[in-house]
Design a protein around this motif. Structure first.
Motif, PDB file in Angstrom:
ATOM      1  N   GLU A  83      -4.105  -7.106  -7.675  1.00  0.00           N
ATOM      2  CA  GLU A  83      -4.721  -6.512  -6.321  1.00  0.00           C
ATOM      3  C   GLU A  83      -5.961  -6.753  -5.906  1.00  0.00           C
ATOM      4  OE1 GLU A  83      -1.260  -6.180  -5.220  1.00  0.00           O
ATOM      5  OE2 GLU A  83      -2.866  -5.668  -3.737  1.00  0.00           O
TER       6      GLU A  83
ATOM      7  N   CYS B 239      -0.407 -19.007   3.564  1.00  0.00           N
ATOM      8  CA  CYS B 239      -1.296 -18.446   2.692  1.00  0.00           C
ATOM      9  C   CYS B 239      -1.700 -16.919   3.392  1.00  0.00           C
ATOM     10  CB  CYS B 239      -2.296 -18.920   2.092  1.00  0.00           C
ATOM     11  SG  CYS B 239      -2.127 -20.154   0.904  1.00  0.00           S
ATOM     12  N   ARG B 240      -1.997 -16.987   4.618  1.00  0.00           N
ATOM     13  CA  ARG B 240      -2.521 -15.788   5.403  1.00  0.00           C
ATOM     14  C   ARG B 240      -1.154 -14.771   5.542  1.00  0.00           C
ATOM     15  NH1 ARG B 240      -5.450 -14.882  10.804  1.00  0.00           N
ATOM     16  NH2 ARG B 240      -3.826 -16.447  11.622  1.00  0.00           N
ATOM     17  N   GLU B 241      -0.077 -15.270   5.531  1.00  0.00           N
ATOM     18  CA  GLU B 241       1.243 -14.674   5.760  1.00  0.00           C
ATOM     19  C   GLU B 241       1.508 -14.047   4.525  1.00  0.00           C
ATOM     20  OE1 GLU B 241       5.793 -15.551   6.054  1.00  0.00           O
ATOM     21  OE2 GLU B 241       4.611 -16.793   7.173  1.00  0.00           O
ATOM     22  N   LYS B 242       1.256 -14.799   3.202  1.00  0.00           N
ATOM     23  CA  LYS B 242       1.749 -14.291   1.864  1.00  0.00           C
ATOM     24  C   LYS B 242       0.865 -13.640   1.265  1.00  0.00           C
ATOM     25  CE  LYS B 242       5.569 -16.810   2.300  1.00  0.00           C
ATOM     26  NZ  LYS B 242       6.888 -16.324   2.493  1.00  0.00           N
ATOM     27  N   PHE B 243      -0.586 -13.630   1.564  1.00  0.00           N
ATOM     28  CA  PHE B 243      -1.546 -12.975   0.980  1.00  0.00           C
ATOM     29  C   PHE B 243      -2.212 -12.142   1.910  1.00  0.00           C
ATOM     30  CE2 PHE B 243      -0.959 -14.894  -3.133  1.00  0.00           C
ATOM     31  CZ  PHE B 243      -0.261 -16.139  -2.898  1.00  0.00           C
ATOM     32  N   PRO B 244      -1.813 -11.087   2.887  1.00  0.00           N
ATOM     33  CA  PRO B 244      -2.378 -10.437   3.862  1.00  0.00           C
ATOM     34  C   PRO B 244      -3.802  -9.979   3.320  1.00  0.00           C
ATOM     35  CG  PRO B 244      -0.348  -9.347   3.443  1.00  0.00           C
ATOM     36  CD  PRO B 244      -0.434 -10.662   2.570  1.00  0.00           C
ATOM     37  N   GLY B 245      -4.844 -10.102   4.289  1.00  0.00           N
ATOM     38  CA  GLY B 245      -6.161  -9.470   3.748  1.00  0.00           C
ATOM     39  C   GLY B 245      -6.890 -10.192   2.877  1.00  0.00           C
TER      40      GLY B 245
ATOM     41  N   ALA C  90       2.358 -14.191  -4.950  1.00  0.00           N
ATOM     42  CA  ALA C  90       1.843 -13.041  -4.347  1.00  0.00           C
ATOM     43  C   ALA C  90       2.420 -11.832  -5.332  1.00  0.00           C
ATOM     44  CB  ALA C  90       2.212 -12.772  -2.997  1.00  0.00           C
TER      45      ALA C  90
ATOM     46  N   SER D 239       5.444 -16.604  -2.416  1.00  0.00           N
ATOM     47  CA  SER D 239       5.989 -15.081  -2.286  1.00  0.00           C
ATOM     48  C   SER D 239       5.728 -14.551  -3.719  1.00  0.00           C
ATOM     49  CB  SER D 239       7.116 -14.915  -1.532  1.00  0.00           C
ATOM     50  OG  SER D 239       7.180 -15.529  -0.093  1.00  0.00           O
TER      51      SER D 239
ATOM     52  N   ARG E 267      -8.980 -11.997  -3.166  1.00  0.00           N
ATOM     53  CA  ARG E 267      -8.919 -10.595  -3.137  1.00  0.00           C
ATOM     54  C   ARG E 267      -9.963  -9.619  -3.537  1.00  0.00           C
ATOM     55  NH1 ARG E 267      -2.565  -9.937  -4.680  1.00  0.00           N
ATOM     56  NH2 ARG E 267      -1.515  -9.971  -2.895  1.00  0.00           N
TER      57      ARG E 267
ATOM     58  N   GLU F  23      -2.123 -20.899   7.156  1.00  0.00           N
ATOM     59  CA  GLU F  23      -1.239 -20.213   7.835  1.00  0.00           C
ATOM     60  C   GLU F  23      -0.175 -19.445   7.013  1.00  0.00           C
ATOM     61  OE1 GLU F  23      -3.689 -20.197  11.371  1.00  0.00           O
ATOM     62  OE2 GLU F  23      -2.403 -18.444  10.339  1.00  0.00           O
TER      63      GLU F  23
END
Ligand code: SAM
Length: 286
Positions: A228, A251-257, A223, A220, A286, A249
């Motif tokens: 961006e 990382c997917r939660e902490k860095f959405p998209g 992130a 977190s 990103r 999973e």
């Protein structure tokens, strides 16, 4: 799932493995050390193993482990990756001063840095700084954070050997979480973050790091300071009883998209031989 396989380079080869050990070639030295995942049978004759220049006696990560040397073997020796010099080093706990299985990360990182204009890269839990030197070599400004004064000293020796005294590298001896939280409060941003946390560690002021408890907060904090756009994260985790899906999973939660991949870092014997997994990874951009 994408496993990243290191088949070696002129300064590193996996020669054989089996019976709970692996035989590797680091520069001019043949090294025999514990590898509990090598459960199969050795293929090279016993005399090849017996002729190793260095053999680590003792179990994996044993406090009382020590190196037995054959012939005149120095504690450190110059080596390189793609022309960037650094030291190989016989350290306690059977380590060699760098992790050859990180080579696919080094290439991926340098490629992305090459696409940015002198990006700021943060290397956390950064040990002897091979990633830091390669990132600086690719054109980045580096902030290198590790809790160990000794590791930072080794990293600076590598900088001198590489002739990169003028590279833009900040050497910081601090707890990784404390540093990252402060960068967040200051509103500082990075074009790339590399983290290779140990399963368990301590900061310079005895701050306790426990990967399973602390990685969620650490990501977190990362992130919050990641640019961006056109930015990346490389996370590697050693010696933990977990699947790469757990860090994927998270990382997917902490860095959405973010676009991400995960799997294992694997070393392969020369001539397309057997594979040994060394650690889990997740990397994203990103
Ligand atoms: C496994 S090493 C990292 C290996 C390194 N990334 C590499 O590939 O060469 C773990 C490093 O984390 C550092 N460390 C442990 N706890 C820490 C903490 N709380 N904050 C910062 N660094 C820490 C240790 O000093 C050690 O250098």
């Amino acid at each position: 799932m994408t496993d990243l396989i290191t088949t070696g380079w002129d300064e590193y080869r996996l020669l054989d493995c089996g019976g709970g050990r692996k035989l590797e070639k680091f520069g001019p030295y043949v090294v025999d050390r514990p590898e509990e995942q090598a459960m199969g049978s050795r293929r090279l004759p016993p005399e090849k193993w017996a002729a190793a220049n260095a053999a680590f006696a003792g179990e994996k990560d044993a406090e009382d482990g020590r190196w037995n040397f054959r012939g005149n073997v120095p504690e450190t020796w110059p080596t390189h990756y793609k022309g960037v010099k650094f030291l190989g080093r016989f350290t306690p706990f059977r380590h060699i001063g760098y992790f050859p299985e990180q080579a696919p990360h080094w290439d991926w990182m340098m490629e992305r840095i090459g696409k940015q204009a002198e990006p700021k890269i943060l290397n956390l839990f950064s040990y002897t700084g091979v990633s830091s030197l390669l990132a600086a070599h690719a054109g980045a400004q580096i902030t290198h954070v590790d809790a160990s004064k000794k590791a930072i000293g080794w990293a600076r020796e590598n900088q001198a050997l590489a002739g990169m005294e003028n590279a833009k590298i900040r050497w910081i001896c601090e707890d990784a979480r404390k540093f990252t939280a402060r960068e967040g409060r200051r509103g500082n941003k990075y074009g790339g973050i590399i983290l290779d946390p140990p399963k368990f560690g301590r900061g310079p002021e005895k701050e306790v790091w426990n990967l399973f408890d602390d990685l969620p907060e650490m990501l977190s904090l990362c992130a919050a300071i990641l640019e961006e756009k056109n930015s990346f994260v490389i996370l590697t985790a050693y010696a933990i009883r977990a699947s790469h899906y757990s860090i994927y999973e998270l990382c997917r939660e902490k860095f959405p998209g973010a676009v991400m991949e995960s799997g294992e870092l694997v070393i392969q014997e020369e001539n397309g031989g057997r594979k040994i997994a060394t650690s889990l990874y997740c990397r994203l951009q990103r």
